[in-house]
Scaffold this motif. Structure first.
Motif, mmCIF file in Angstrom:
data_model
loop_
_atom_site.group_PDB
_atom_site.id
_atom_site.type_symbol
_atom_site.label_atom_id
_atom_site.label_comp_id
_atom_site.label_asym_id
_atom_site.label_seq_id
_atom_site.Cartn_x
_atom_site.Cartn_y
_atom_site.Cartn_z
ATOM 1 N N SER A 180 1.069 -3.418 9.087
ATOM 2 C CA SER A 180 1.982 -2.289 9.024
ATOM 3 C C SER A 180 3.250 -2.618 9.784
ATOM 4 N N VAL A 213 -4.914 -5.567 6.584
ATOM 5 C CA VAL A 213 -3.831 -4.617 6.354
ATOM 6 C C VAL A 213 -2.881 -4.689 7.543
ATOM 7 N N GLU A 244 -1.250 -5.282 2.367
ATOM 8 C CA GLU A 244 -2.459 -6.061 2.633
ATOM 9 C C GLU A 244 -2.258 -7.511 2.192
ATOM 10 N N LYS A 289 -3.075 -3.334 11.214
ATOM 11 C CA LYS A 289 -3.522 -1.951 11.113
ATOM 12 C C LYS A 289 -5.024 -1.887 10.859
ATOM 13 N N ARG A 290 -5.489 -2.759 9.986
ATOM 14 C CA ARG A 290 -6.914 -2.810 9.660
ATOM 15 C C ARG A 290 -7.321 -4.275 9.724
ATOM 16 N N ASP A 307 2.801 -0.019 4.961
ATOM 17 C CA ASP A 307 1.575 -0.818 5.011
ATOM 18 C C ASP A 307 1.448 -1.729 3.797
ATOM 19 N N THR A 326 -7.307 -3.167 -1.455
ATOM 20 C CA THR A 326 -6.506 -3.221 -2.681
ATOM 21 C C THR A 326 -7.059 -4.180 -3.732
ATOM 22 N N SER A 372 -11.354 -5.933 1.333
ATOM 23 C CA SER A 372 -10.026 -5.528 0.894
ATOM 24 C C SER A 372 -9.997 -4.067 0.449
ATOM 25 N N ILE A 386 0.842 -1.199 0.000
ATOM 26 C CA ILE A 386 0.000 0.000 0.000
ATOM 27 C C ILE A 386 0.876 1.248 0.000
#
Length: 134
Positions: free
Chosen positions: A91, A89, A38, A73-74, A36, A81, A79, A32
Motif C-alpha cells: 500500500s 499486498v 498485490e 499491508k498484507r 493498494d 487477486t 493471493s 486492488i
C-alpha cells in the motif's frame, strides 16, 4: 574517433540494461484500489523480488515518484487477486498499519507495516535480477 568509441561503449552496455528491465516487466502486479496493489509470487521469489515488484509498480507502471512510501499491508500468503497463487499486498497508505520503526530498515514481506521508499525498494531489482546474469 572518440565519438565512435563512446557510441560503441554505449551500445554494448544496452543488452545488460534491457535484460534487467525485461525481467522486471514479467512480475505480475495486480492493482486492488487507489492505494493498494498485490505483487504475485514468481519462481524463486524472495523478499527482494517482492519489493522490486512494488517499486516497479509505483515508478514504471503508475508513474509515481520514487519518494513514494511503500508499506506491506498484507504479508506473504494466499493471493487476494490471483486464486491459487501466493502474493504480498503493498500500500501507499499506512492507515490501519502498525507504526514502522524509523531506525530499522528491514527487507521483509512477513510483517504488516514494514516500509521502504520506492527508490530503496528499486535497489533490490538490480540485486535480484543481476545475480542470475553474472
Amino acid at each position: 574517433m572518440r565519438h565512435a568509441l563512446a557510441a560503441i561503449a554505449m551500445i554494448s552496455a544496452l543488452p545488460l540494461v534491457a535484460a534487467t528491465t525485461g525481467e522486471e516487466d514479467t512480475i505480475v502486479i495486480n492493482p486492488i484500489n487507489a492505494t493498494d496493489f498485490e505483487v504475485i509470487q514468481g519462481t524463486n521469489f524472495g523478499a527482494a523480488e517482492f519489493w522490486c515488484g512494488a517499486a516497479t509498480f509505483i515508478e514504471r507502471r503508475s508513474g509515481r515518484s520514487e519518494l513514494t512510501a511503500l508499506y506491506v499491508k498484507r504479508p506473504r500468503g494466499p493471493s487476494v487477486t490471483a486464486p491459487g497463487e501466493m502474493g504480498v499486498v503493498f500500500s501507499t497508505s499506512d492507515a490501519g498499519l502498525p507504526p514502522a520503526n524509523p531506525d530499522r530498515v528491514t527487507l521483509t514481506v512477513r510483517q504488516p507495516g514494514a516500509t521502504l521508499k520506492s527508490f530503496q525498494a528499486r535497489r533490490y531489482c538490480r540485486d535480484a535480477f543481476t545475480r542470475s546474469t553474472k
